[in-house]
Write an enzyme that holds these catalytic residues in place. Sequence first.
Site, short mmCIF file in Angstrom:
data_model
loop_
_atom_site.label_atom_id
_atom_site.label_comp_id
_atom_site.label_asym_id
_atom_site.label_seq_id
_atom_site.Cartn_x
_atom_site.Cartn_y
_atom_site.Cartn_z
N ASP A 47 0.85 -1.19 0.00
CA ASP A 47 0.00 0.00 0.00
C ASP A 47 0.88 1.24 0.00
O ASP A 47 1.80 1.36 0.82
CB ASP A 47 -0.89 0.02 1.24
N ASP A 80 -14.09 -6.59 -5.14
CA ASP A 80 -14.20 -6.74 -3.68
C ASP A 80 -15.54 -7.39 -3.39
O ASP A 80 -16.59 -6.86 -3.76
CB ASP A 80 -14.14 -5.37 -2.99
#
Lengths: 250, 193
Positions: A11, A130
């Site tokens: 990230d 997702d």
Amino acid sequence: MLTKRIIPCLDIKNGRTVKGVRFEDIRDAGDPVELAALYAKQGADELVFLDITATNEKRKTLRELVREIARYIDIPFTVGGGISAVEDVEVLLQNGADKVSVNSSAIHRPDLITELASRFGSQCVTVAIDTKSTPEGWKVFSKAGTVDTGLWALDWAKEVVELGAGEILLTSMSNDGTKNGFALDITGEISRNVIVPVIASGGAGNQQHFLDVFEVGADAALAASIFHFQEVPIPGLKQYLAENKIDIRI
Amino acid sequence: MKIVIVDYKAGNVQSVLFALERLGAQATVTSNAEEIQSADKVIFPGVGEASSAMRALKVNNLDQLLPTLTQPFLGVCLGMQLLCQHSEEGDTVMLGIIPVPVKKFDAAVKVPHMGWNNLHHLKSDLFTGINEDEYAYFVHSFYAPVTEHTIAQSSYPEPFSAALQYKNFYAVQFHTEKSGPAGAHILQNFLNL
């Protein structure tokens, strides 16, 4: 034989890695290039960089970071996070990214997938999905898991492939962070029903979880913190998978 | 040594430039005929779709120029397929330098063929110092079958050409620039030709 892929996910915010990273053998754990180089050396098959920067400077920062990664890293990498236009993708690919990952923007405007595939080829278009387990079944969520799109995960997976996606990055938000293992049922179901490779994500806690998800048909498996904190070191993981008859690059 | 990368807006040029930089080599990216003809080594990368790539080559008459080159030449990925005769992708007539067709993978396997696969039946100077079954990174949906011009094979699950050679034209289906130390070694072997 084509091998299963192990993919660490980093990230990124403002050009730095944000989730905690604990390695003794790197100088600056916040430097994505240094961390990426370490993972490449350990045997990672690919890398995913997820950019969570939310500023006007984002494009420039990301372009410069992608360029630095491509300069020093000799394995493929995917860049995702807030990509919503053909121009965004062009800049990333021109600077050395191999693939991009699109998520909410593809739900908002599915034609984006086709535009990217016809311009750059399906091989560089990864669609991130997702999904959460609901009483009715596996549904697709957007905006970091906050919005129920009303789409069924399997239907959406089939549709994105139809539209031109070359790969699916399937994250189970029900499993993410639990370290109890990947979502085997929906990962297996989607893997069996689409012709493109599927990356499983969310829930990895130990070596056995990777074996389990490859056995149900995932082509690749992604994780973040268990690699960053060396809870599951990559060389040992790949050795374990090879010993358990999984085709893996060592 | 003068190295050129053929410029036809093929996308992954920067990755190839960085791979050369890691080997201490520099290259010029150009579509200029004289620049290309006078180079010691020519690299022809490519990602994307066959028919649009062929159209792009025709813009600068590169489709006429490339077959006439005599120095060591390296096609990479789509750059390899473009050297072949014909592709099932868009039913496209390719450059026709290497007398081999390009076919679509069987519907029984996942496409793209994406990831690390091993190289076997290695022949040619391009693979000096590379072990049988070394891994390379592939991402493609079309392939060249194994023929007498095959200098490396890979299997998915049937054998196909991971690399081809015809006279001075070398070509690899995998991405040398993304295949770790082995890919760098193969690229260095090409520079040593």
